[in-house]
Structure formats: C-alpha cells, structure tokens
Design an enzyme around this catalytic site. Sequence first.
Site, mmCIF file in Angstrom:
data_model
loop_
_atom_site.group_PDB
_atom_site.id
_atom_site.type_symbol
_atom_site.label_atom_id
_atom_site.label_comp_id
_atom_site.label_asym_id
_atom_site.label_seq_id
_atom_site.Cartn_x
_atom_site.Cartn_y
_atom_site.Cartn_z
ATOM 1 N N THR A 99 0.853 -1.186 0.000
ATOM 2 C CA THR A 99 0.000 0.000 0.000
ATOM 3 C C THR A 99 0.891 1.238 0.000
ATOM 4 O OG1 THR A 99 -1.646 -1.248 1.222
ATOM 5 C CG2 THR A 99 -1.883 1.146 1.249
ATOM 6 N N GLU A 170 -1.658 -14.829 -9.179
ATOM 7 C CA GLU A 170 -1.394 -16.015 -8.373
ATOM 8 C C GLU A 170 -2.445 -16.106 -7.267
ATOM 9 O OE1 GLU A 170 0.873 -18.576 -8.910
ATOM 10 O OE2 GLU A 170 -0.730 -19.143 -7.559
ATOM 11 N N ALA A 227 -11.154 -9.058 -6.695
ATOM 12 C CA ALA A 227 -12.492 -9.507 -6.306
ATOM 13 C C ALA A 227 -12.407 -10.793 -5.481
ATOM 14 C CB ALA A 227 -13.351 -9.726 -7.547
ATOM 15 N N PHE A 231 -13.796 -11.073 -1.690
ATOM 16 C CA PHE A 231 -14.833 -12.030 -1.263
ATOM 17 C C PHE A 231 -14.342 -12.881 -0.090
ATOM 18 C CE2 PHE A 231 -18.754 -12.518 -3.774
ATOM 19 C CZ PHE A 231 -18.592 -11.480 -4.676
ATOM 20 N N LEU A 232 -13.080 -13.330 -0.186
ATOM 21 C CA LEU A 232 -12.547 -14.178 0.889
ATOM 22 C C LEU A 232 -12.448 -13.393 2.194
ATOM 23 C CD1 LEU A 232 -9.746 -16.045 -1.117
ATOM 24 C CD2 LEU A 232 -11.804 -17.075 -0.144
ATOM 25 N N CYS A 281 -1.972 -9.707 1.350
ATOM 26 C CA CYS A 281 -2.928 -9.452 0.261
ATOM 27 C C CYS A 281 -4.245 -8.803 0.669
ATOM 28 C CB CYS A 281 -3.250 -10.757 -0.450
ATOM 29 S SG CYS A 281 -1.945 -11.243 -1.562
#
Length: 466
Positions: A99, A170, A227, A231-232, A281
């Site tokens: 970031t 990945e 995305a 979602f995870l 991530c």
Amino acid sequence: MINLKKIKSICCIGAGYVGGPTMAVIADKCPNIRVNVVDINQERIDSWNDLDLSKLPVFEPGLADIIGRVRNKNLFFSTNVGKFISKSELVFISVNTPTKKYGIGAGKASDISSLEECTRQVAKYATGHTIVIEKSTIPVKTAAAVKAILETTQSDNDLNKTFSVLSNPEFLAEGTAIKDLENPDRILIGGDDNDAINLLKDIYLNWVDINKIITTNLWSSELSKLASNAFLAQRISSINSFSALCEETGANIDELKRAIGTDKRIGQYFLNAGPGFGGSCFQKDILNLTYLSEHFGLPEVAAYWEQVININNWQQYRIYKTVLNKLFGTLSNKKISIFGFAFKADTNDTRESPAIKICKYLLDENASIVIHDPRVNESNIDIDLKDYIKLKFSKWEVSSDFELAAKDSDAIIILTEWDIYQKIDWFKIEKLMRKPAWVFDTRKLIEPNVIKKTNLNFWQIGYGLN
Ligand code: UDX
Ligand code: ADP
C-alpha cells in the site's frame, strides 16, 4: 503473430513468497525449461542458494524438498537481473506492490514503483520477442502502464524488440502454497494476444487440466484477483462479526459455522473466526479496491468494502479489550505470553499479522510481553515492533520455548493456529503461571473440556458465557 514456438527459458523478477514457490513448482513440473529467479536483494538470493535448506527465506511445507530436487538443475537464483531477462522468452514480474505510503492515494492505492522499475529493466534488457506476465497483485489497468513503458522503449531503442503483456494472477495461500500451486482451483490468464496466451497455457498444461485454465481479457483478470481476495476477506469479517454476537448471546460460533456452512450456497470453507485476517494481500487489495472505486466515482462501492477492513481492525481491538477487562483493567507489571506471531500457521511471514496490532495495544497498556513463534525470525519481530523498547523481562522479548514464555505469566494469548499449541499440556502450563491465570484462545485451538479441568481461566473466541 509472434515467432516463438516453445518456451525454453523463463525469468521471474522477485524472489519472494510468490515468486520463489511458484517458480520452484514450474521448474519441478517442466524439467525442459530453465527457470531463473532474480532479485535485487542479495541476502535473499544468498538464502535461496544456501546449501542448508532450513535457511531458505520462505518457509512453506514441501518447498525445501522441491528446491533440493531442482535447484541448480533447471532452477537458478541470481541477482543478475539484466542477464536473465535477456536470455528469457517469458518474464514473470512478481515483485511486492505494498500500500502506498505517500502522495495521492497514500494508505489506499498500491505502490507499483517496484513493478514500474522492473518493467523498465525488461524494456532495456529484453531481446527478440518477450512475453511479460504480471504475477504480482496490481491495480486494475496496470497492464496499460506496463505496455506503455515497453512500447516507448521499443520504438526508442530497438525495433526488433517486441512484447506481449499478460496478466496471470497467483491465487496461492501461504502455508499451503505448494499444494495450491500443484493442484490449483484454476489458472487465470488475461490478455489479447492468443499466441502468447497459448505459450503460457502450454507451461501449465504440464500438470494442470485444461478445463482449469480460464482465459479472459486483461482487465477482467486483474480485477478478478482483487475480487477474489475481497470475497474471501469479507467471509472472515462476516464470521468475525458473528463471533462477537455469539460471545454476547451465548451462541456457539462452531455450531453457527456448521449450521450455515452446510448450505451448499454458502459452503463450509473460510468460515473460521479468529483474530482477523493478516497477510500481504487482503488488506492491501481491499484498500486498493476502495481507492479504485472512489477513483471511478463509486463511493458506495468503496464504503461497502471499507467496512470489511473496519470489522477486521475492530476484531483485533476487541480481543485486546477483552484481555484488559479480564485482567482487572490493568496490564502494568503483568506478563503476557503471545503464542504465535505469524499471520497464519505454516508460514514465517508476519506481514499485517493480527499479532502486531494486538501486541502494540498491550504494550501501550504497559504490559510486558514474551513472544513465541516456531517459525518467525526474531529479526522480523524486531522490525514489526520497532517503535517499542525491547528489554529482557520488561516491554517485549522473544522466547524460543513456549513453556519458558509461559513461566510467571498472567495470561497466554494464542494468536496463530500452530499445531504445537494444540498439543500443549495445560496442567503443566498451569503450574508455571502466576494466578489468577488466563488463557485466551483466539483460534479455537483448545478443546474447552480439557482446559476446564485445570484452574486456568479460559476465554475462547465466539463462545458465550465463558
Ligand atoms: C490469500 C488468498 O487466500 C490467496 O488466494 C491470495 O493469493 C493471497 O491472499 P494468504 O493471505 O496467503 O492468501 O492466506 P489465507 O489462507 O487466505 O489467510 C489470510 C488470513 O485470513 C490469515 O490471517 C488467516 O488466519 C485468516 N483466515 C483465513 C481466518 O481468519 N479465517 C479463515 O477461515 C480463513
Ligand atoms: P510477494 O509476497 O508478493 O512475493 P515479497 O516481498 O515476498 O512479496 O517479494 C517481492 C520481492 O521482489 C522481494 O524479494 C524484493 O527484493 C523483490 N524486488 C522488488 N523490487 C525489485 C526490482 N526492481 N527488481 C528485482 N527484484 C525486486
């Protein structure tokens, strides 16, 4: 139409948690391809080349075996970035994109300066036709920047240089990286050059079923990675929000998880309540997603995803508050043992680990903390807690033995779900601790019926009426 029939040599720029394991598996599965992993960090490359396989810079179950098999056969680690770019038909870019800490987008947008730097290196050193593949998680539309840099350089210097740009994100998770790479749910390839896509596909077809290879346009591929992670991460914040409700109402998070997870539409995976998600991530990608949404004039979308981060931060804050409350509202002159510093089990990575924030909260309360983790290097913890004084028996220290860490402590907080903590003899630990002693299990690792036979006070995430 490109003039390449087959890939003989690959270069991967970036020998980190993604580049290292990914290239090791490609080398293992494709013995006829020479795989060169390059990095500007000499120390890291030296560790990848260390004869002692326990010294590899990345700990991943199964990784050392593969490195032992293929290193210096068809897998090579080097700092000679230019040389191996020039010798390869296919270049993966797998550098870190953290970031951004400065300027416009600070705290939200991804910093792609390393990626840009690498692209310039590729533009400079590439020969003939080169397929450039984005592996790092990057903001949507980064491929456009990569293409622009490559094309400008091409027209300036050498008209014989040509490039195709593909996105191939990945999806491996740390701790299960080798399994994920060897048996992926899918391989995603984004791009508009079918010849380049087919050459990359051919590599994966050495071990992946063709039906698992999805091809899309560049932007869909880049956005799919954000995305998927969003979602995870959202599932974790959802289950964590219910863990707090369970604690208040007397419901049980495991029973809830079973009840909702058996609905096929919801599914049973990724529903473990805990101290919140860490890792390189999830937070980065959601912040990036909120930045992109705002940039494209969609503040409602940004606000929606931002809440996933807010719940995650709150989960860490409320764990600290629970510890403080149970220990009579003061942590001064108290010793707290932290069991687990990695952001999840089976990795030595501490990036964005919930342990960092929770330890900082405790240190701000004047607690003395002792940290145990079976895989994390003390030097990493030094970096993560650099703003706090490190002294023996005050502020914070690291112990390589969890029983020593527990000695005379007022509380133990389990923050990482390492196997060894599952096998702890709590009767033995009870004798070592100062009373009244508490055990806080943020990973639901302990069988409550066992620990309740001791005189230890016990709190577990998502369980009411503890
Ligand atoms: C994640 C994605 O899973 C992967 O596909 C992507 O390529 C990179 O980001 P990673 O961060 O390595 O992988 O690990 P992951 O297993 O997803 O765990 C992330 C965090 O969520 C960890 O802190 C973990 O403890 C936490 N988590 C995960 C939970 O708290 N509960 C769960 O049920 C699952
Ligand atoms: P990830 O989890 O995405 O793999 P890491 O931080 O583990 O991230 O690894 C990224 C690697 O990329 C680091 O080893 C870093 O030294 C390397 N790197 C960053 N910039 C460059 C560059 N310009 N050229 C070569 N390597 C780079």
